[in-house]
Design a protein around this motif. Structure first.
Motif, short mmCIF file in Angstrom:
data_model
loop_
_atom_site.label_atom_id
_atom_site.label_comp_id
_atom_site.label_asym_id
_atom_site.label_seq_id
_atom_site.Cartn_x
_atom_site.Cartn_y
_atom_site.Cartn_z
N PRO A 36 0.82 -1.24 0.00
CA PRO A 36 0.00 0.00 0.00
C PRO A 36 0.84 1.27 0.00
N TYR A 37 1.95 1.28 0.75
CA TYR A 37 2.80 2.47 0.79
C TYR A 37 3.46 2.72 -0.56
N LEU A 38 3.86 1.66 -1.24
CA LEU A 38 4.46 1.83 -2.56
C LEU A 38 3.45 2.37 -3.56
N LEU A 39 2.20 1.90 -3.47
CA LEU A 39 1.17 2.39 -4.38
C LEU A 39 0.79 3.84 -4.09
N LEU A 40 0.85 4.23 -2.82
CA LEU A 40 0.49 5.60 -2.44
C LEU A 40 1.64 6.59 -2.62
N LEU A 41 2.84 6.09 -2.84
CA LEU A 41 4.00 6.98 -2.91
C LEU A 41 3.89 8.03 -4.02
N PRO A 42 3.51 7.69 -5.26
CA PRO A 42 3.37 8.75 -6.28
C PRO A 42 2.35 9.82 -5.91
N ALA A 43 1.22 9.40 -5.35
CA ALA A 43 0.20 10.38 -4.95
C ALA A 43 0.71 11.27 -3.82
N LEU A 44 1.45 10.70 -2.88
CA LEU A 44 2.00 11.50 -1.78
C LEU A 44 3.02 12.51 -2.29
N LEU A 45 3.83 12.11 -3.24
CA LEU A 45 4.82 13.05 -3.80
C LEU A 45 4.12 14.19 -4.55
N LEU A 46 3.11 13.86 -5.33
CA LEU A 46 2.36 14.91 -6.03
C LEU A 46 1.65 15.83 -5.05
N GLU A 47 1.08 15.26 -3.99
CA GLU A 47 0.43 16.09 -2.97
C GLU A 47 1.42 17.03 -2.32
N LEU A 48 2.63 16.54 -2.08
CA LEU A 48 3.68 17.37 -1.48
C LEU A 48 4.07 18.52 -2.39
N LEU A 49 4.24 18.23 -3.67
CA LEU A 49 4.72 19.24 -4.61
C LEU A 49 3.63 20.22 -5.01
N VAL A 50 2.41 19.73 -5.18
CA VAL A 50 1.34 20.57 -5.72
C VAL A 50 0.60 21.34 -4.63
N HIS A 51 0.45 20.76 -3.43
CA HIS A 51 -0.37 21.39 -2.40
C HIS A 51 0.44 21.82 -1.16
N LEU A 52 1.18 20.90 -0.59
CA LEU A 52 1.79 21.19 0.71
C LEU A 52 2.88 22.26 0.61
N LEU A 53 3.79 22.13 -0.35
CA LEU A 53 4.86 23.13 -0.47
C LEU A 53 4.31 24.52 -0.80
N PRO A 54 3.41 24.68 -1.79
CA PRO A 54 2.84 26.02 -2.00
C PRO A 54 2.08 26.55 -0.78
N MET A 55 1.41 25.66 -0.04
CA MET A 55 0.71 26.11 1.16
C MET A 55 1.68 26.64 2.20
N LEU A 56 2.80 25.94 2.40
CA LEU A 56 3.81 26.42 3.34
C LEU A 56 4.42 27.74 2.88
N MET A 57 4.62 27.89 1.58
CA MET A 57 5.12 29.16 1.06
C MET A 57 4.12 30.28 1.30
N GLY A 58 2.83 29.98 1.12
CA GLY A 58 1.81 30.99 1.38
C GLY A 58 1.75 31.40 2.84
N VAL A 59 1.90 30.45 3.73
CA VAL A 59 1.93 30.78 5.16
C VAL A 59 3.13 31.66 5.48
N THR A 60 4.28 31.35 4.90
CA THR A 60 5.47 32.19 5.11
C THR A 60 5.27 33.59 4.57
N MET A 61 4.65 33.71 3.41
CA MET A 61 4.41 35.02 2.81
C MET A 61 3.47 35.87 3.64
N SER A 62 2.59 35.23 4.40
CA SER A 62 1.64 36.00 5.21
C SER A 62 2.32 36.75 6.35
#
Length: 330
Positions: A36-62
């Protein structure tokens, strides 16, 4: 005296794992855990790059003073702490007053849109449970708004809402004689109702599809037994259909709420960069505060406040809707 024959370890392993038998349990268990972790790994990486990192950048910009002069090197912009948040929630100042009014408008819009989407979707799903000629065609027809691209659908509605050439005023004013003159739908107070109509038209097929899928798990025997006991249609819906759809409705209402409250595409395509005051949703308001006035720090602070509000509402909603229920029912 008979001697004891000792079997070598290699031969013992071969005997324990005969041809055609499953491998050792601990090996298959490890594979089942890791798969299950291997199958979820691509989705987790995309979630990190597309959502989590921009969200953290937005929090820093605030927490920084970001304007058109400092956005190029935003990481080196002056640190302001909570000053941007103080400006956003200062309801005695113009910025805070505009944000509060936009927030209240969005709340009213979300309640009406989610309520109508759920009501229309549930009614259509219940109606189409009965077998009759043309049911398949109606099911397909009802899903057309959900299948159309958002931009194409909203642009079509924008043409339909035109004051002089739109079909809405042609039917209401020219054919039915409603109103002394054709109404302005994309400006003024009517813009709120125009946005609501487009939102409901675009969102109710999702509710219809979800409820229709949930109704497949309701046994028909329950309706037959209720009919034999003298229960009418409304009593069957109240005591059988709605209780059976409780878990489905819990997820459906939450998803509709989050989609509608965060909706940016619909008002942006319908009204452009500047929405009328009556239809100033908070998503478009934050966009205007960031990219029209070039005050990215305040706009980021508004986005963080919106995120916190949605997290709190979601947590309270899940707490209230799952209280006193069995784990198997959730």
């Amino acid at each position: 005296m008979t001697g004891t024959v000792v079997t070598p370890p290699s031969e013992r392993a071969v005997r324990e794992t005969a041809p055609g038998e499953a491998p050792a349990p601990h090996r298959s268990g490890r594979r089942r855990i890791a798969l299950p972790y291997l199958l979820l790994l691509p989705a987790l990486l995309l979630e990190l790059l597309v959502h989590l990192l921009p969200m953290l950048m937005g929090v820093t910009m605030s927490f920084r003073e970001l304007t058109q002069f400092s956005i190029r090197n935003w990481s080196e912009a002056p640190w302001t702490g909570f000053d941007n948040f103080a400006v956003a929630i200062d309801f005695d100042a113009p910025v805070g007053q505009a944000l509060l009014k936009s927030f209240l408008t969005t709340c009213l819009f979300t309640v009406l849109s989610v309520g109508l989407c759920w009501l229309l979707g549930t009614a259509a799903a219940i109606f189409l449970q009965e077998d009759f000629r043309g049911r398949g065609f109606l099911r397909t027809l009802f899903l057309v708004p959900y299948a159309l691209p958002v931009y194409a659908a909203v642009i079509t509605w924008a043409f339909m809402f035109q004051r002089d050439n739109g079909i809405i005023n042609y039917v209401l004013h020219d054919q039915l004689g409603i109103g002394d003159s054709p109404a302005f739908w994309l400006i003024g107070d009517n813009s709120f109702w125009a946005l609501l109509i487009v939102s409901v038209w675009k969102g109710w097929p999702f509710a219809f599809l979800t409820v229709m899928a949930g109704l497949q798990n309701v046994p028909r025997d329950m309706y037959e037994a209720a009919a034999l006991d003298g229960a009418g249609v409304w009593k069957q819906i109240r005591h059988i259909t709605l209780p059976s759809l409780r878990s489905v409705n819990q997820v459906l209402v939450l998803v509709l709420f989050l989609w509608t409250f965060n909706d940016f595409n619909t008002p942006f395509v319908l009204f452009g960069k500047a929405a009328p005051e009556a239809a100033d949703l908070i998503s478009l308001h934050i966009y205007q505060s960031s990219f029209q006035t070039w005050n990215f720090g305040t706009g980021s602070a508004m986005s963080v406040l919106l995120l916190l509000f949605l997290l709190v509402v979601t947590g309270v909603y899940l707490l209230l809707t799952t209280r006193g229920r069995k784990p198997s029912d959730v």
